[in-house]
Design a protein around this motif. Structure first.
Motif, mmCIF file in Angstrom:
data_model
loop_
_atom_site.group_PDB
_atom_site.id
_atom_site.type_symbol
_atom_site.label_atom_id
_atom_site.label_comp_id
_atom_site.label_asym_id
_atom_site.label_seq_id
_atom_site.Cartn_x
_atom_site.Cartn_y
_atom_site.Cartn_z
ATOM 1 N N CYS A 102 0.842 -1.194 0.000
ATOM 2 C CA CYS A 102 0.000 0.000 0.000
ATOM 3 C C CYS A 102 0.880 1.249 0.000
ATOM 4 C CB CYS A 102 -0.905 -0.007 1.239
ATOM 5 S SG CYS A 102 -1.927 1.468 1.307
ATOM 6 N N LYS A 130 -0.622 4.347 0.416
ATOM 7 C CA LYS A 130 -1.469 5.439 0.898
ATOM 8 C C LYS A 130 -0.976 6.050 2.225
ATOM 9 C CE LYS A 130 -5.035 5.692 -2.083
ATOM 10 N NZ LYS A 130 -4.451 5.144 -3.306
ATOM 11 N N PHE A 131 -0.351 5.286 3.053
ATOM 12 C CA PHE A 131 0.190 5.782 4.328
ATOM 13 C C PHE A 131 -0.837 6.536 5.169
ATOM 14 C CE2 PHE A 131 4.063 4.887 2.005
ATOM 15 C CZ PHE A 131 4.863 4.343 2.983
ATOM 16 N N CYS A 132 -1.961 5.916 5.433
ATOM 17 C CA CYS A 132 -2.897 6.493 6.404
ATOM 18 C C CYS A 132 -2.153 6.565 7.745
ATOM 19 C CB CYS A 132 -4.140 5.626 6.534
ATOM 20 S SG CYS A 132 -4.997 5.472 4.963
ATOM 21 N N TYR A 169 -2.729 6.126 10.786
ATOM 22 C CA TYR A 169 -2.919 5.152 11.881
ATOM 23 C C TYR A 169 -2.476 3.748 11.490
ATOM 24 C CZ TYR A 169 -6.860 4.461 8.822
ATOM 25 O OH TYR A 169 -7.611 4.263 7.698
ATOM 26 N N CYS A 170 -2.066 3.542 10.243
ATOM 27 C CA CYS A 170 -1.989 2.175 9.715
ATOM 28 C C CYS A 170 -0.546 1.693 9.559
ATOM 29 C CB CYS A 170 -2.718 2.123 8.376
ATOM 30 S SG CYS A 170 -2.722 0.473 7.655
ATOM 31 N N VAL A 175 0.222 -1.065 7.830
ATOM 32 C CA VAL A 175 0.343 -1.908 6.631
ATOM 33 C C VAL A 175 1.436 -1.459 5.649
ATOM 34 C CG1 VAL A 175 -0.884 -2.598 4.505
ATOM 35 C CG2 VAL A 175 -1.940 -2.938 6.731
ATOM 36 N N PRO A 176 1.554 -0.159 5.320
ATOM 37 C CA PRO A 176 2.607 0.221 4.360
ATOM 38 C C PRO A 176 4.012 -0.141 4.860
ATOM 39 C CG PRO A 176 1.022 1.994 4.598
ATOM 40 C CD PRO A 176 0.713 0.988 5.669
ATOM 41 N N GLN A 195 -4.709 -4.672 -0.441
ATOM 42 C CA GLN A 195 -4.799 -3.675 0.628
ATOM 43 C C GLN A 195 -5.542 -2.464 0.108
ATOM 44 O OE1 GLN A 195 -1.822 -5.597 1.170
ATOM 45 N NE2 GLN A 195 -2.812 -6.203 3.066
ATOM 46 N N ASN A 196 -5.377 -2.231 -1.167
ATOM 47 C CA ASN A 196 -6.010 -1.114 -1.855
ATOM 48 C C ASN A 196 -6.415 -1.625 -3.205
ATOM 49 O OD1 ASN A 196 -6.475 1.559 -1.371
ATOM 50 N ND2 ASN A 196 -4.325 1.862 -0.859
ATOM 51 N N HIS A 228 -10.175 1.856 -1.920
ATOM 52 C CA HIS A 228 -9.986 3.149 -1.248
ATOM 53 C C HIS A 228 -10.887 4.159 -1.965
ATOM 54 C CE1 HIS A 228 -8.188 6.826 0.222
ATOM 55 N NE2 HIS A 228 -7.447 6.129 1.071
ATOM 56 N N ARG A 273 -6.301 10.593 4.970
ATOM 57 C CA ARG A 273 -7.166 9.749 4.140
ATOM 58 C C ARG A 273 -7.341 10.291 2.717
ATOM 59 N NH1 ARG A 273 -8.068 4.655 4.438
ATOM 60 N NH2 ARG A 273 -10.224 4.800 3.750
HETATM 61 S S1 SF4 Z 1 -5.733 1.877 5.903
HETATM 62 FE FE1 SF4 Z 1 -5.706 0.867 3.906
HETATM 63 S S2 SF4 Z 1 -5.222 2.514 2.488
HETATM 64 FE FE2 SF4 Z 1 -4.640 3.274 4.504
HETATM 65 S S3 SF4 Z 1 -2.468 2.744 4.738
HETATM 66 FE FE3 SF4 Z 1 -3.648 1.062 5.630
HETATM 67 S S4 SF4 Z 1 -3.857 -0.435 3.992
HETATM 68 FE FE4 SF4 Z 1 -3.252 1.510 3.037
#
Ligand code: SF4
Length: 421
Positions: free
Chosen positions: A143, A145-147, A149-150, A152-153, A187-188, A221, A261
């Motif tokens: 991903c 996007k680098f939200c 709080y997340c 995942v990236p 993820q996206n 997304h 976001r």
């Molecule tokens: S919430 Fe979804 S879109 Fe945002 S960083 Fe995490 S995986 Fe990526």
């Protein structure tokens, strides 16, 4: 995504001659495929590791243990220090190292491989699936996007997409094995890009697969929802499911900015409007986070206001949980756990009301249902799903799993629809 990754891991292990067993008591090797998206998921892994450690000490001393997936990526130092009995740690891009582990006969003291790859898509590896209705198919990983709080990236690396031919081949193999539905994963998922087009183009290609009855996908997304995607839903309604999961997370522009976001309330409402104008009965579901650092009473009310305006069919709702290593983890938490719980409970009650109202609107309507299995409660009933992903319970009659049937909805209770005729 983790179910899919586990199926890839099983395929790799089977190629090395290993077989699945039904209990850790009988296992030479136990892998825990982990998730770091919330603190609770990590706590469960710690508990499970403790249980496995006891089995190892008491009944199965030769058993090797490994942690794979996002937690391996994210917490390897911690695991190395505190869990000396864990034999290996592999991040989500490192499963191809498993044969190395197997060929060492498990003698290798500790194998640690958590480098992220900008290329790894596990192309050419077909997951070992158990029999079922729905096959998960990962079409992209990572991903960008680098939200705020997340995690995942940081645990899954940069976005990269599989070639359409490889995805189509995997879907055809799944159909040959008896699967009638596929869920495309990423993820996206709608950031998918290939040399021959974007996500809507892929959906169009998938819609041509013989024997496939339904196509789902998760999670898109909002930023990447475009008119082409909406048009594909409209044009291929017979096979692309009438459902879009559109994570909102917060209905406050200030919080959305803090979360990074990349959309506003107005932008999001416009997307919903365009979807509903084009496909009026499309089910829309969402994800919500309450109690993000700095969320004021007004921010929270703005979120409930969005829920009232959109009236989601369903929602996954969570209290904010700080993930070390993310941008948001640097922000000071402004709400106590009790305050977050109060906000969450009120939100759940509101969503429950909307879900019930939306489901009751279906009473008297004839809907298409994909039969999945016997209903657990009575054995005389079966359950299936509408294209909009709602569960329906109906008399078993002579239906079989995989049948596509039409029935009239006669009742709605909670999240479940009933059809008695
Ligand atoms: S919430 Fe979804 S879109 Fe945002 S960083 Fe995490 S995986 Fe990526």
């Amino acid at each position: 995504m983790n179910v899919y990754d586990s199926e890839i891991i099983i395929a790799i292990l089977q190629q090395e001659g290993l077989e699945e067993v039904d209990s850790p008591d009988n296992a030479d090797l136990v892998l825990l495929n982990t998730c770091s998206v919330r603190d609770l998921a990590e706590q469960k892994v710690h508990t499970r590791l403790g249980q496995l450690r006891m089995i190892q000490e008491q009944t199965n001393p030769s058993m090797k243990m490994g942690i794979v997936g996002c937690m391996a990526q994210n917490l390897k130092k911690d695991i190395l220090r505190k869990k000396p009995y864990v034999n290996f740690i592999l991040g989500p891009d490192s499963y191809r190292h498993l044969p190395e582990l197997i060929s060492s006969g498990g003698d290798k003291k500790r194998l640690i491989e958590t480098r992220l790859s900008s290329l790894e898509l596990y192309d050419g590896l077909f997951p070992a699936r158990h029999e079922g209705i729905n096959a998960w198919i990962s079409i992209m990983r990572g991903c960008d996007k680098f939200c705020a709080y997340c995690i995942v990236p940081y645990t899954r690396g940069r976005e990269r997409s599989r070639k359409p031919e490889s995805i189509l081949e995997e879907a055809r193999r799944a159909v040959d094995k008896g699967f009638v539905e596929v869920t495309l994963l990423g993820q996206n998922v709608n950031s998918y890009r290939s040399a021959s087009g974007g996500f809507p183009d892929l959906l169009e290609k998938m819609a041509g697969i013989n024997g496939l009855l339904r196509i789902r996908y998760t999670s898109p997304h909002p930023q990447d929802v475009n008119d082409d995607l909406i048009a594909v839903h409209k044009d291929y309604k017979h096979i692309i499911c009438n459902h879009i999961h559109l994570p909102l997370q917060s209905g406050s522009d200030a919080v959305l900015i803090a979360m990074n976001r990349t959309y506003t309330r107005e932008h999001y409402l416009d997307i919903v409007d365009r979807i509903r104008k084009s496909v009026p009965d499309m089910a829309i579901t969402t994800d919500m986070i309450v109690g993000f650092p700095g969320e004021t009473d007004q921010d929270y009310e703005d979120t409930l206001d969005m829920m009232d305006r959109i009236r989601y069919d369903a929602a996954f709702m969570f209290k904010y949980s700080s993930r070390p290593g993310t941008q948001a983890a640097k922000l000071e938490e402004t709400l106590s756990d009790d305050e977050k719980s109060d906000r969450l409970n009120r939100m759940i009650r509101l969503q429950y009301k909307h879900t019930l109202e939306k489901n009751r609107e279906l009473i008297g309507r004839n809907v298409e249902i994909l039969v999945e299995k016997e209903s657990k409660k009575t054995g005389k009933e079966m359950m299936g799903r509408t294209s909009s992903n709602k569960i329906v319970v109906f008399p078993a009659q002579n239906y079989k799993p995989r049948d596509l049937i039409c029935r009239v909805i006669t009742d709605a209770q909670g999240v479940t629809l009933f059809s008695s005729r």
